[in-house]
Design an enzyme around this catalytic site. Sequence first.
Site, mmCIF file in Angstrom:
data_model
loop_
_atom_site.group_PDB
_atom_site.id
_atom_site.type_symbol
_atom_site.label_atom_id
_atom_site.label_comp_id
_atom_site.label_asym_id
_atom_site.label_seq_id
_atom_site.Cartn_x
_atom_site.Cartn_y
_atom_site.Cartn_z
ATOM 1 N N LYS A 13 0.901 -1.369 0.496
ATOM 2 C CA LYS A 13 0.190 0.187 -0.208
ATOM 3 C C LYS A 13 0.534 0.814 -0.151
ATOM 4 O O LYS A 13 1.760 1.368 0.360
ATOM 5 C CB LYS A 13 -1.085 -0.211 1.333
ATOM 6 C CG LYS A 13 -1.826 0.691 1.190
ATOM 7 C CD LYS A 13 -3.596 -0.205 0.295
ATOM 8 C CE LYS A 13 -4.430 0.702 -0.131
ATOM 9 N NZ LYS A 13 -5.698 -0.036 -0.280
ATOM 10 N N GLY A 66 -25.432 1.765 1.391
ATOM 11 C CA GLY A 66 -25.305 2.636 -0.199
ATOM 12 C C GLY A 66 -25.260 1.342 -1.437
ATOM 13 O O GLY A 66 -24.310 0.740 -1.187
ATOM 14 N N VAL A 67 -25.777 2.621 -1.991
ATOM 15 C CA VAL A 67 -26.127 1.471 -3.516
ATOM 16 C C VAL A 67 -24.918 2.912 -4.624
ATOM 17 O O VAL A 67 -25.580 2.631 -5.854
ATOM 18 C CB VAL A 67 -27.577 2.135 -3.931
ATOM 19 C CG1 VAL A 67 -28.131 0.903 -3.159
ATOM 20 C CG2 VAL A 67 -28.206 2.594 -3.550
ATOM 21 N N GLY A 68 -23.591 2.770 -4.378
ATOM 22 C CA GLY A 68 -22.348 3.325 -5.360
ATOM 23 C C GLY A 68 -22.700 1.894 -6.567
ATOM 24 O O GLY A 68 -23.311 1.462 -6.299
ATOM 25 N N HIS A 69 -21.332 2.382 -6.506
ATOM 26 C CA HIS A 69 -21.196 1.101 -7.974
ATOM 27 C C HIS A 69 -21.154 -0.087 -7.183
ATOM 28 O O HIS A 69 -21.805 -0.249 -8.200
ATOM 29 C CB HIS A 69 -19.001 1.790 -8.297
ATOM 30 C CG HIS A 69 -18.818 2.804 -8.941
ATOM 31 N ND1 HIS A 69 -18.567 4.273 -7.594
ATOM 32 C CD2 HIS A 69 -18.931 3.560 -10.131
ATOM 33 C CE1 HIS A 69 -17.784 5.145 -8.726
ATOM 34 N NE2 HIS A 69 -18.417 4.526 -10.052
ATOM 35 N N VAL A 70 -20.463 -0.298 -6.568
ATOM 36 C CA VAL A 70 -20.664 -1.802 -5.949
ATOM 37 C C VAL A 70 -21.973 -2.177 -5.609
ATOM 38 O O VAL A 70 -23.037 -3.204 -6.489
ATOM 39 C CB VAL A 70 -19.921 -2.483 -4.228
ATOM 40 C CG1 VAL A 70 -20.334 -3.974 -4.701
ATOM 41 C CG2 VAL A 70 -18.294 -1.676 -5.544
HETATM 42 P P1 NAD Z 1 -18.789 4.475 -3.610
HETATM 43 O O1 NAD Z 1 -19.141 5.625 -3.001
HETATM 44 O O2 NAD Z 1 -19.321 4.443 -4.960
HETATM 45 O O3 NAD Z 1 -20.146 4.035 -3.020
HETATM 46 C C1 NAD Z 1 -21.303 4.637 -2.071
HETATM 47 C C2 NAD Z 1 -22.004 4.687 -2.008
HETATM 48 O O4 NAD Z 1 -22.227 4.427 -0.412
HETATM 49 C C3 NAD Z 1 -22.482 6.178 -2.475
HETATM 50 O O5 NAD Z 1 -23.463 5.829 -2.928
HETATM 51 C C4 NAD Z 1 -22.724 7.124 -0.347
HETATM 52 O O6 NAD Z 1 -23.691 7.846 -0.761
HETATM 53 C C5 NAD Z 1 -23.369 5.627 0.069
HETATM 54 N N1 NAD Z 1 -23.349 6.327 1.685
HETATM 55 C C6 NAD Z 1 -21.885 7.178 2.625
HETATM 56 N N2 NAD Z 1 -22.475 7.075 3.802
HETATM 57 C C7 NAD Z 1 -23.047 6.207 3.776
HETATM 58 C C8 NAD Z 1 -24.470 6.509 5.126
HETATM 59 N N3 NAD Z 1 -23.611 6.172 6.135
HETATM 60 N N4 NAD Z 1 -25.815 5.336 5.006
HETATM 61 C C9 NAD Z 1 -25.420 4.745 3.316
HETATM 62 N N5 NAD Z 1 -25.109 5.301 2.174
HETATM 63 C C10 NAD Z 1 -24.231 5.697 2.480
HETATM 64 O O7 NAD Z 1 -18.053 3.268 -3.102
HETATM 65 P P2 NAD Z 1 -17.938 1.497 -3.819
HETATM 66 O O8 NAD Z 1 -17.490 2.136 -4.999
HETATM 67 O O9 NAD Z 1 -19.318 1.533 -4.414
HETATM 68 O O10 NAD Z 1 -17.458 1.207 -2.495
HETATM 69 C C11 NAD Z 1 -18.377 0.766 -1.392
HETATM 70 C C12 NAD Z 1 -17.302 0.549 -0.678
HETATM 71 O O11 NAD Z 1 -16.957 -1.331 -1.259
HETATM 72 C C13 NAD Z 1 -16.887 0.962 -0.065
HETATM 73 O O12 NAD Z 1 -16.246 0.746 1.757
HETATM 74 C C14 NAD Z 1 -15.047 0.833 -0.834
HETATM 75 O O13 NAD Z 1 -14.323 1.409 0.050
HETATM 76 C C15 NAD Z 1 -15.698 -1.529 -1.197
HETATM 77 N N6 NAD Z 1 -14.974 -1.534 -1.835
HETATM 78 C C16 NAD Z 1 -15.179 -1.269 -2.729
HETATM 79 C C17 NAD Z 1 -14.288 -2.210 -4.366
HETATM 80 C C18 NAD Z 1 -14.757 -1.673 -5.225
HETATM 81 O O14 NAD Z 1 -14.330 -2.531 -6.173
HETATM 82 N N7 NAD Z 1 -15.407 -0.248 -5.849
HETATM 83 C C19 NAD Z 1 -13.748 -2.906 -3.492
HETATM 84 C C20 NAD Z 1 -13.280 -3.611 -2.894
HETATM 85 C C21 NAD Z 1 -14.104 -2.726 -1.354
#
Ligand code: NAD
Length: 358
Positions: A92, A192-196
């Site tokens: 890291k 959390g309905v972001g990317h993942v």
């Molecule tokens: P993202 O930022 O696209 O989505 C996160 C979502 O969570 C956002 O829509 C945000 O508005 C929402 N959010 C934040 N605080 C909140 C709360 N208190 N209550 C409800 N919703 C809330 O992130 P992502 O890429 O979807 O990743 C999600 C998680 O998975 C992160 O913790 C990330 O570190 C982890 N992760 C992601 C990946 C990946 O491939 N993207 C890989 C490993 C781990």
Amino acid sequence: MVEVFTDSGNVQGSVMGQMTAMGHEQVAFCVDEQTGLKSIIAVHNTNLGPSLGGVRMWPYANEQEALKDALRLSRGMTYKSALAGLKLGGGKSVIIGDSRTQKTEALMRRFGRFVETQNGKYIAAEDVGMSPSDMQAIRKETKHVVGLPESDGGAGDPSPFTAYGVYMGMKAAAMKTTGEDSLEGFRVLVQGVGHVGAYLVGHLVREGAHVMVTDIHEQSLQKLAKQYPVEVVAPDAIYDLPMDVYAPCALGATLNDATLDKLRCSIVAGAANNQLADETIHGQRLMEKGILYVPDFLGNAGGIINCYYDLVGYDAKKVEHKVEEIYSTAMKVFEKAELENIPTYLAANRLAEERFMK
Ligand code: NAD
């Protein structure tokens, strides 16, 4: 053994003292007055292969905080990659600074030259505070970078694979708790309905689960609710809701004293990193409550698997197959936890150690 991701496992003392306590091989520091770069690359273990892990740019309060984060996160990457069965070690890097105000192309390129000095022992990927264009700038100075956009010949967004891995872990947990791996009829809450999270909802809806979603970003919720038949719930109400599965896909540390008092579910499986506020205390608490926890670093390994194939020759089918192995690894973790009467996070740690320790 020093526990992974445990706040109470943080070790004070000299740099080498901390490295010894956490099992690190190498830590490199770089200071460059001209560009303002202050950076640390931590290589935890390379027994299985070169160390791979994200670059994090963050306004750390001091160097000690930055070092602590680099040591903790690089160690976590060793466990994650080993458990996923990848020929990778854990590393890291951190850049001390505010990514919104202190980032320049020159700084990124100087960081790239720092990565280059590691001769491939450390491979950089995107993390907090970094964007695809930053990774492109780093790439100008070193080839030891993965996760570039597809337009630059990289593997692109890992989120679909991360979501698929979480889904695999959830199905394994269903198998363990009910004897069937179908999630049909399960009440699943995706926080959390972001990317993942959004991709995960797709898998769950297709399987016939009753999906509840929450997010602090109203637009993401609305977009998803138009796309899928989901129940939208308020972010602060979720821990009082009855559910079968809680899927944290937003922030870390949502499994803590306050939430564990309330949480009523049989499975926790989500994408967020560091879900347990304190691994030892809350991992144990979940076990005592009879909640089957899919360790975060097992379930969310789809991202690192995607990066690995970016490194060795990209093939989306191979990535998918490797991500599907999360199911069988989860079953191994559950069996080990049961046999040794230990929390699943600890069983996962031990399984990883069996793979990377020589
Ligand atoms: P993202 O930022 O696209 O989505 C996160 C979502 O969570 C956002 O829509 C945000 O508005 C929402 N959010 C934040 N605080 C909140 C709360 N208190 N209550 C409800 N919703 C809330 O992130 P992502 O890429 O979807 O990743 C999600 C998680 O998975 C992160 O913790 C990330 O570190 C982890 N992760 C992601 C990946 C990946 O491939 N993207 C890989 C490993 C781990």
